[in-house]
Structures are given as structure tokens and as C-alpha cells.
Motif scaffolding. Structure first.
Motif, PDB file in Angstrom:
ATOM      1  N   THR A  74       0.841  -1.187   0.000  1.00  0.00           N
ATOM      2  CA  THR A  74       0.000   0.000   0.000  1.00  0.00           C
ATOM      3  C   THR A  74       0.883   1.246   0.000  1.00  0.00           C
ATOM      4  OG1 THR A  74      -1.927   1.032   1.059  1.00  0.00           O
ATOM      5  CG2 THR A  74      -0.177   0.225   2.499  1.00  0.00           C
ATOM      6  N   TYR A  75       0.261   2.378  -0.177  1.00  0.00           N
ATOM      7  CA  TYR A  75       0.981   3.634  -0.263  1.00  0.00           C
ATOM      8  C   TYR A  75       1.741   3.898   1.034  1.00  0.00           C
ATOM      9  CZ  TYR A  75       1.570   8.722  -0.757  1.00  0.00           C
ATOM     10  OH  TYR A  75       2.070   9.997  -0.831  1.00  0.00           O
ATOM     11  N   THR A  76       3.071   4.015   0.939  1.00  0.00           N
ATOM     12  CA  THR A  76       3.866   4.202   2.146  1.00  0.00           C
ATOM     13  C   THR A  76       3.568   5.527   2.823  1.00  0.00           C
ATOM     14  OG1 THR A  76       5.660   4.920   0.692  1.00  0.00           O
ATOM     15  CG2 THR A  76       5.768   2.660   1.540  1.00  0.00           C
ATOM     16  N   GLY A  77       3.069   6.474   2.077  1.00  0.00           N
ATOM     17  CA  GLY A  77       2.700   7.749   2.676  1.00  0.00           C
ATOM     18  C   GLY A  77       1.507   7.658   3.611  1.00  0.00           C
ATOM     19  N   SER A  78       0.818   6.518   3.577  1.00  0.00           N
ATOM     20  CA  SER A  78      -0.316   6.323   4.480  1.00  0.00           C
ATOM     21  C   SER A  78       0.124   5.917   5.874  1.00  0.00           C
ATOM     22  CB  SER A  78      -1.275   5.267   3.918  1.00  0.00           C
ATOM     23  OG  SER A  78      -0.657   3.995   3.897  1.00  0.00           O
ATOM     24  N   PHE A  79       1.391   5.538   6.011  1.00  0.00           N
ATOM     25  CA  PHE A  79       1.921   5.200   7.321  1.00  0.00           C
ATOM     26  C   PHE A  79       2.475   6.453   7.977  1.00  0.00           C
ATOM     27  CE2 PHE A  79       1.236   0.927   6.487  1.00  0.00           C
ATOM     28  CZ  PHE A  79       1.870   0.500   5.338  1.00  0.00           C
TER      29      PHE A  79
ATOM     30  N   ALA B 282       2.474  11.449   4.671  1.00  0.00           N
ATOM     31  CA  ALA B 282       2.305  12.640   3.849  1.00  0.00           C
ATOM     32  C   ALA B 282       1.475  13.665   4.611  1.00  0.00           C
ATOM     33  CB  ALA B 282       1.612  12.257   2.542  1.00  0.00           C
ATOM     34  N   GLY B 283       1.988  14.866   4.705  1.00  0.00           N
ATOM     35  CA  GLY B 283       1.285  15.912   5.424  1.00  0.00           C
ATOM     36  C   GLY B 283       1.620  15.997   6.893  1.00  0.00           C
ATOM     37  N   SER B 284       2.373  15.018   7.398  1.00  0.00           N
ATOM     38  CA  SER B 284       2.763  15.035   8.803  1.00  0.00           C
ATOM     39  C   SER B 284       3.817  16.105   9.057  1.00  0.00           C
ATOM     40  CB  SER B 284       3.310  13.668   9.216  1.00  0.00           C
ATOM     41  OG  SER B 284       3.979  13.750  10.460  1.00  0.00           O
ATOM     42  N   THR B 285       3.766  16.688  10.234  1.00  0.00           N
ATOM     43  CA  THR B 285       4.768  17.677  10.624  1.00  0.00           C
ATOM     44  C   THR B 285       6.165  17.065  10.623  1.00  0.00           C
ATOM     45  OG1 THR B 285       3.163  18.785  12.044  1.00  0.00           O
ATOM     46  CG2 THR B 285       5.486  19.223  12.471  1.00  0.00           C
ATOM     47  N   TYR B 286       6.221  15.781  10.891  1.00  0.00           N
ATOM     48  CA  TYR B 286       7.512  15.102  11.011  1.00  0.00           C
ATOM     49  C   TYR B 286       7.973  14.472   9.699  1.00  0.00           C
ATOM     50  CZ  TYR B 286       5.937  15.427  15.826  1.00  0.00           C
ATOM     51  OH  TYR B 286       5.455  15.882  17.020  1.00  0.00           O
ATOM     52  N   TYR B 287       7.219  14.682   8.625  1.00  0.00           N
ATOM     53  CA  TYR B 287       7.501  14.025   7.352  1.00  0.00           C
ATOM     54  C   TYR B 287       8.965  14.209   6.942  1.00  0.00           C
ATOM     55  CZ  TYR B 287       7.418  12.921   2.382  1.00  0.00           C
ATOM     56  OH  TYR B 287       7.684  12.371   1.151  1.00  0.00           O
ATOM     57  N   GLY B 288       9.612  13.072   6.653  1.00  0.00           N
ATOM     58  CA  GLY B 288      10.993  13.116   6.211  1.00  0.00           C
ATOM     59  C   GLY B 288      12.021  13.063   7.322  1.00  0.00           C
ATOM     60  N   ASP B 289      11.603  13.263   8.580  1.00  0.00           N
ATOM     61  CA  ASP B 289      12.557  13.215   9.682  1.00  0.00           C
ATOM     62  C   ASP B 289      13.126  11.804   9.797  1.00  0.00           C
ATOM     63  OD1 ASP B 289      10.983  15.501  12.088  1.00  0.00           O
ATOM     64  OD2 ASP B 289      11.973  15.829  10.167  1.00  0.00           O
ATOM     65  N   THR B 290      14.421  11.723  10.053  1.00  0.00           N
ATOM     66  CA  THR B 290      15.075  10.430  10.192  1.00  0.00           C
ATOM     67  C   THR B 290      15.844  10.349  11.509  1.00  0.00           C
ATOM     68  OG1 THR B 290      17.018  11.224   8.990  1.00  0.00           O
ATOM     69  CG2 THR B 290      15.328  10.097   7.700  1.00  0.00           C
TER      70      THR B 290
ATOM     71  N   GLY C  78      26.009   7.486  10.646  1.00  0.00           N
ATOM     72  CA  GLY C  78      27.120   7.795   9.757  1.00  0.00           C
ATOM     73  C   GLY C  78      27.447   6.691   8.772  1.00  0.00           C
ATOM     74  N   ARG C  79      26.864   5.506   8.986  1.00  0.00           N
ATOM     75  CA  ARG C  79      27.118   4.374   8.085  1.00  0.00           C
ATOM     76  C   ARG C  79      25.864   3.954   7.326  1.00  0.00           C
ATOM     77  NH1 ARG C  79      28.428  -0.440  10.098  1.00  0.00           N
ATOM     78  NH2 ARG C  79      27.351  -0.149  12.098  1.00  0.00           N
ATOM     79  N   PHE C  80      24.712   4.078   7.957  1.00  0.00           N
ATOM     80  CA  PHE C  80      23.442   3.655   7.357  1.00  0.00           C
ATOM     81  C   PHE C  80      22.611   4.882   6.981  1.00  0.00           C
ATOM     82  CE2 PHE C  80      22.908  -0.779   9.550  1.00  0.00           C
ATOM     83  CZ  PHE C  80      24.191  -1.109   9.151  1.00  0.00           C
ATOM     84  N   THR C  81      21.834   4.735   5.908  1.00  0.00           N
ATOM     85  CA  THR C  81      20.923   5.799   5.493  1.00  0.00           C
ATOM     86  C   THR C  81      19.568   5.194   5.161  1.00  0.00           C
ATOM     87  OG1 THR C  81      22.750   7.083   4.548  1.00  0.00           O
ATOM     88  CG2 THR C  81      20.519   7.677   3.881  1.00  0.00           C
ATOM     89  N   ILE C  82      18.534   5.698   5.812  1.00  0.00           N
ATOM     90  CA  ILE C  82      17.170   5.256   5.525  1.00  0.00           C
ATOM     91  C   ILE C  82      16.530   6.262   4.581  1.00  0.00           C
ATOM     92  CG2 ILE C  82      16.182   6.449   7.539  1.00  0.00           C
ATOM     93  CD1 ILE C  82      14.226   4.069   7.817  1.00  0.00           C
ATOM     94  N   SER C  83      15.763   5.751   3.633  1.00  0.00           N
ATOM     95  CA  SER C  83      15.084   6.639   2.697  1.00  0.00           C
ATOM     96  C   SER C  83      13.800   5.979   2.232  1.00  0.00           C
ATOM     97  CB  SER C  83      15.981   6.975   1.507  1.00  0.00           C
ATOM     98  OG  SER C  83      16.301   5.813   0.776  1.00  0.00           O
ATOM     99  N   GLN C  84      12.953   6.767   1.625  1.00  0.00           N
ATOM    100  CA  GLN C  84      11.671   6.262   1.140  1.00  0.00           C
ATOM    101  C   GLN C  84      11.443   6.760  -0.277  1.00  0.00           C
ATOM    102  OE1 GLN C  84       9.550   9.151   4.009  1.00  0.00           O
ATOM    103  NE2 GLN C  84       8.130   8.930   2.316  1.00  0.00           N
ATOM    104  N   GLU C  85      10.666   6.024  -0.994  1.00  0.00           N
ATOM    105  CA  GLU C  85      10.239   6.448  -2.324  1.00  0.00           C
ATOM    106  C   GLU C  85       8.749   6.132  -2.395  1.00  0.00           C
ATOM    107  OE1 GLU C  85      12.675   4.990  -5.458  1.00  0.00           O
ATOM    108  OE2 GLU C  85      11.686   6.198  -6.990  1.00  0.00           O
ATOM    109  N   ASN C  86       7.948   7.085  -1.957  1.00  0.00           N
ATOM    110  CA  ASN C  86       6.505   6.856  -1.870  1.00  0.00           C
ATOM    111  C   ASN C  86       5.889   6.501  -3.213  1.00  0.00           C
ATOM    112  OD1 ASN C  86       6.470   7.224   0.868  1.00  0.00           O
ATOM    113  ND2 ASN C  86       5.559   9.261   0.830  1.00  0.00           N
TER     114      ASN C  86
END
Length: 130
Positions: free
Chosen positions: A26-31, A55-63, A71-79
């Protein structure tokens, strides 16, 4: 029924890299939040990296990252592809574990707490040799 399917695990030598993917049904932006956890044999499941995907959350994109991987791992999303990633560089033998993708709707629990997540993948094994 939400499904999360991890891929990209494998066996590499210390210092190497792996990129894990988590495809959601399902759409990851729904989580509200998604994360990568890991569990080594005989140890508790621990949070590795967290990203706020709502999507639309104040915290959207915060990691957020565990100190052990900062410094070694990077989390990312592609909605647009409903996919979560974990880029892992400079891998160490202590990174060996089963890695799980998790998604949650915002339960009030800390994002490091497994209770914050109500959807889990089956896991992908990462093995790092010295």
C-alpha cells in the motif's frame, strides 16, 4: 491486509555495502512512521533507523538512527514506488542480523519501541564476515 516484503540481504565482507529494500502493498505515505529493525541470534530486536513517512505530517521526512549505525546507514523512502530503503555502508561483523521492515500509524510509543509498529515484514538476513 498490508504486506511488507524485504529484499537485498546477503553475505558480504566487513567494509562492504548492502542496500535493503522493503516493498509495501500500500501507499507508504499512508503510514505515520516506518523503520528498520534487526535481531541477532539470542538478542532482542532493536531499532536501526526510522523515517517519518506520513504525507502531510509535521515530522515528514525526519530520520533517526541508532548510535551504532549513525554515519554508516541511510534510511530513505520512495513513496511513488511504495518502497523503503536502507543503504548500509562500512558494514561490520556486529551488523550481522535478520533485518525487518516495519510500519506504524503513530501509537504514541517511542519510534524505537516495536509497539509503535503494527505491520512487519518477514525479514532479510544480513551476514558480515571479518
Amino acid at each position: 491486509q498490508v504486506q511488507l516484503v524485504e529484499s537485498g540481504g546477503g553475505s558480504v565482507q566487513a567494509g562492504g555495502s548492502l542496500r535493503l529494500s522493503c516493498a509495501a502493498s500500500t501507499y507508504t505515505g499512508s503510514f505515520f512512521v516506518m523503520a528498520w529493525f534487526r535481531q541477532a541470534p539470542g538478542k532482542q530486536r532493536e531499532g536501526v533507523a526510522v523515517i517519518y513517512t506520513g504525507a502531510g505530517s509535521t515530522y515528514y521526512g525526519d530520520t533517526y538512527y541508532a548510535d551504532s549505525v549513525k554515519g554508516r546507514f541511510t534510511i530513505s523512502q520512495e513513496n511513488a514506488k511504495n518502497t523503503l530503503y536502507l543503504q548500509m555502508n562500512s558494514l561490520k561483523p556486529e551488523d550481522t542480523a535478520m533485518y525487518y521492515c516495519a510500519a506504524g500509524g503513530g501509537s504514541g510509543s517511542s519510534h524505537w519501541n516495536t509497539r509503535a509498529y503494527n505491520h512487519w515484514g518477514q525479514g532479510t538476513q544480513v551476514t558480515i564476515s571479518s
